[in-house]
Design a protein around this motif. Structure first.
Motif, PDB file in Angstrom:
ATOM      1  N   ILE A 143       1.119  -1.173   0.431  1.00  0.00           N
ATOM      2  CA  ILE A 143       0.159  -0.485  -0.558  1.00  0.00           C
ATOM      3  C   ILE A 143       1.126   1.366  -0.220  1.00  0.00           C
ATOM      4  O   ILE A 143       1.842   1.208   0.635  1.00  0.00           O
ATOM      5  CB  ILE A 143      -0.928   0.110   1.095  1.00  0.00           C
ATOM      6  N   LEU A 158      -6.736   3.139   1.358  1.00  0.00           N
ATOM      7  CA  LEU A 158      -6.979   1.450   2.459  1.00  0.00           C
ATOM      8  C   LEU A 158      -8.275   0.714   2.044  1.00  0.00           C
ATOM      9  O   LEU A 158      -8.737  -0.242   2.227  1.00  0.00           O
ATOM     10  CB  LEU A 158      -6.826   2.519   4.244  1.00  0.00           C
ATOM     11  N   PHE A 187       4.903   0.741   1.753  1.00  0.00           N
ATOM     12  CA  PHE A 187       4.594  -0.252   3.353  1.00  0.00           C
ATOM     13  C   PHE A 187       4.165  -1.532   2.642  1.00  0.00           C
ATOM     14  O   PHE A 187       3.062  -2.034   1.894  1.00  0.00           O
ATOM     15  CB  PHE A 187       3.194  -0.077   4.418  1.00  0.00           C
ATOM     16  N   GLN A 194      -1.510  -2.831  11.901  1.00  0.00           N
ATOM     17  CA  GLN A 194      -0.090  -2.215  11.471  1.00  0.00           C
ATOM     18  C   GLN A 194      -0.173  -0.879  10.743  1.00  0.00           C
ATOM     19  O   GLN A 194       0.550   0.367  10.729  1.00  0.00           O
ATOM     20  CB  GLN A 194       1.465  -3.518  10.965  1.00  0.00           C
ATOM     21  N   PHE A 195      -0.790  -1.435   9.392  1.00  0.00           N
ATOM     22  CA  PHE A 195      -0.545   0.111   8.898  1.00  0.00           C
ATOM     23  C   PHE A 195      -1.533   1.165   9.375  1.00  0.00           C
ATOM     24  O   PHE A 195      -0.391   2.429   9.698  1.00  0.00           O
ATOM     25  CB  PHE A 195      -1.582  -0.412   7.637  1.00  0.00           C
ATOM     26  N   ARG A 198       1.564   3.147  11.560  1.00  0.00           N
ATOM     27  CA  ARG A 198       2.060   3.624  11.893  1.00  0.00           C
ATOM     28  C   ARG A 198       1.737   5.310  10.399  1.00  0.00           C
ATOM     29  O   ARG A 198       2.623   6.177  10.940  1.00  0.00           O
ATOM     30  CB  ARG A 198       2.603   2.835   9.521  1.00  0.00           C
TER      31      ARG A 198
END
Length: 236
Positions: A143, A158, A187, A194-195, A198
């Motif tokens: 992504i 997303l 990423f 997790q995204f 970040r």
């Protein structure tokens, strides 16, 4: 993006801290993760609280390097009162670490657990931990975010990966969560959780994000520093 009018009341659920909470964006945590969890806090007190109140209280302790993500158990209806359907508890702790506070909060409402991810600490429903269909457990191969001004805008790419999921945000009246400058990053091979960690960490050295709402109206809130709840606001 357009936000349903009924969601305006979310401002009552998360009251942003004052401008003193704002921090320089884009620097990331300056405190190693293990040291952050081992930071000792003199006093931690909540009374007749639900878990969201306890997470709020921890987020406001001004622990540099502390990045908190809280996934509240989604209610059947957005209008349902979280306090009416959650365990109530009191904690009065002295000279305790961040790690011990998290353990104590999750013991107080055993529906929840917590884990570490990079510089972030995530608190979420224990029942979702091994659920492959749960939004935050879904996996992303690759992504990219391009020139985004804040974490809210990272939700657009997303949502393209998971069009069947409701991915929205609420930001009106909750303070400044913009980055120091537009951010481009890529990423690989990570989960949705997790995204989200970040893009929240990039706001600055202390950040919080919350996922809350009803089954038909779920959304993110991203904040620099900590966040207040109605219980916290009533103490002031």
């Amino acid at each position: 993006m357009n936000i349903p009018a009924s969601l305006v009341c979310l401002m009552l659920a998360l009251v942003a801290p004052g401008l003193r909470e704002a921090t320089p964006a884009g620097k990331g945590s300056q405190v190693p993760r293990k040291l952050t969890l081992d930071v000792r806090i003199d006093h931690f007190d909540v009374a007749d609280a639900i878990l969201r109140d306890g997470i709020s209280e921890l987020s406001l302790k001004n622990v540099e390097g502390l990045h908190l993500g809280f996934e509240e158990i989604i209610r059947d209806k957005f209008q349902d009162d979280p306090r009416a359907i959650s365990a109530h508890f009191s904690l009065h702790l002295e000279a305790i670490t961040v790690r011990e506070i998290l353990d104590g909060l999750c013991r107080s409402d055993a529906r929840y657990t917590w884990s570490e991810d990079g510089d972030s600490v995530n608190v979420y429903a224990r029942a979702t931990k091994d659920d492959p269909s749960y939004l935050f457990n879904l996996r992303i191969d690759h992504i990219i975010v391009t020139d985004i001004p804040d974490p809210n805008q990272a939700l657009t790419p997303l949502s393209k990966f998971f069009p069947e999921q409701q991915v929205g945000y609420f930001g009106a009246g909750l303070g400044d969560n913009t980055y120091a400058e537009p951010w481009t990053a890529g990423f690989e091979r990570l989960t949705v959780r997790q995204f989200i960690n970040r893009i929240a960490e990039h706001m600055g050295p202390r950040t919080s994000w919350v996922w809350a709402g009803g089954r038909e109206e779920r959304m993110f809130t991203f904040l620099k520093g900590g966040f207040h709840t109605p219980w916290e606001a009533s103490k002031k």
